[in-house]
Write an enzyme that holds these catalytic residues in place. Sequence first.
Site, PDB file in Angstrom:
ATOM      1  N   SER A  77      52.426  35.994  32.977  1.00  0.00           N
ATOM      2  CA  SER A  77      51.947  35.318  31.775  1.00  0.00           C
ATOM      3  C   SER A  77      53.058  34.543  31.088  1.00  0.00           C
ATOM      4  CB  SER A  77      51.380  36.337  30.784  1.00  0.00           C
ATOM      5  OG  SER A  77      50.441  37.159  31.410  1.00  0.00           O
TER       6      SER A  77
HETATM    7  N1  SAH Z   1      51.995  41.645  33.342  1.00  0.00           N
HETATM    8  C1  SAH Z   1      52.135  41.012  34.621  1.00  0.00           C
HETATM    9  C2  SAH Z   1      51.008  40.048  34.865  1.00  0.00           C
HETATM   10  C3  SAH Z   1      50.239  40.443  36.030  1.00  0.00           C
HETATM   11  S1  SAH Z   1      48.741  39.571  36.321  1.00  0.00           S
HETATM   12  C4  SAH Z   1      53.480  40.352  34.757  1.00  0.00           C
HETATM   13  O1  SAH Z   1      54.246  40.397  33.808  1.00  0.00           O
HETATM   14  O2  SAH Z   1      53.789  39.819  35.812  1.00  0.00           O
HETATM   15  C5  SAH Z   1      47.628  40.936  36.364  1.00  0.00           C
HETATM   16  C6  SAH Z   1      47.880  41.968  37.419  1.00  0.00           C
HETATM   17  O3  SAH Z   1      46.850  42.937  37.318  1.00  0.00           O
HETATM   18  C7  SAH Z   1      47.846  41.454  38.848  1.00  0.00           C
HETATM   19  O4  SAH Z   1      49.048  41.786  39.465  1.00  0.00           O
HETATM   20  C8  SAH Z   1      46.672  42.192  39.480  1.00  0.00           C
HETATM   21  O5  SAH Z   1      46.870  42.510  40.833  1.00  0.00           O
HETATM   22  C9  SAH Z   1      46.597  43.445  38.615  1.00  0.00           C
HETATM   23  N2  SAH Z   1      45.334  44.152  38.611  1.00  0.00           N
HETATM   24  C10 SAH Z   1      44.072  43.649  38.559  1.00  0.00           C
HETATM   25  N3  SAH Z   1      43.178  44.654  38.541  1.00  0.00           N
HETATM   26  C11 SAH Z   1      43.879  45.821  38.589  1.00  0.00           C
HETATM   27  C12 SAH Z   1      43.529  47.208  38.609  1.00  0.00           C
HETATM   28  N4  SAH Z   1      42.255  47.623  38.571  1.00  0.00           N
HETATM   29  N5  SAH Z   1      44.521  48.119  38.655  1.00  0.00           N
HETATM   30  C13 SAH Z   1      45.822  47.746  38.695  1.00  0.00           C
HETATM   31  N6  SAH Z   1      46.211  46.457  38.693  1.00  0.00           N
HETATM   32  C14 SAH Z   1      45.256  45.508  38.640  1.00  0.00           C
END
Ligand code: SAH
Length: 229
Positions: A77
């Site tokens: 993000s």
């Molecule tokens: N906060 C992160 C942003 C990640 S984007 C950063 O700083 O990089 C959102 C993430 O949520 C993705 O990596 C995706 O794979 C994960 N995600 C989606 N659904 C999920 C679930 N049910 N359990 C764990 N991770 C999940």
Amino acid sequence: MAESLGGAGPPGGGPAEPELRGPRRRLLDTLRERGITDLSVLRAVDLTPRHLFVPQAIQHRAYEDAALPIGSGQTISQPSVHARYLAELRLTGHERALEIGTGSGYQTVLLSHLVEQVFSIERVRELLDRARDVIRRVDARNISLLLGDGTFGWREYAPYDAILVSAAAQDVPRPLFEQLAEGGRILIPLGGREDQMLTVATRRGDTLVRRDITPVRFVPLVGAYGWSE
Ligand code: SAH
């Protein structure tokens, strides 16, 4: 790009990464211009080398206030969103926090500077493996990682004082509500698959008191209590 070293790295703040401290300082200025005033959050941004969390090819863009692709179809993000997000939790440093969606691990490390203990769950193995490597490199020691569906939470260490969900759902997954401490806060983008409202909700007994923060676009929370694949 040559930047002056300006002394050793901050204690406990990971490697000095002197060559990128200048750009990181400029990012802090941008965040202040965008209304981020929480000093502990600004300090966490200052201590966290974001360029280590993005693919090499786009490292030169790591200190722009922009969302960036991190592979596996996911994005890291915008820093101002992370900062806003973290400031809304009004953390004191004593919390046990649960993060759903480790992704690159960048927010995980920001969070590690703001609470006592971080538990973070990611469902994509390649992302978690990469995040684990970087977390080791920056020497953050109060982080535990789990591969799996974060919509189930992490019951073993519950209750949590703060829960951050980095992917969007239609509603707060039931297990996450159950694992939230009384008076604890959950931050989660709620709404449709494309557009959501970043929401902070505080647990009061059997209910959640909700407050809208800002419209956002997050990737879907995929899991048993989220969206289907
Ligand atoms: N906060 C992160 C942003 C990640 S984007 C950063 O700083 O990089 C959102 C993430 O949520 C993705 O990596 C995706 O794979 C994960 N995600 C989606 N659904 C999920 C679930 N049910 N359990 C764990 N991770 C999940």
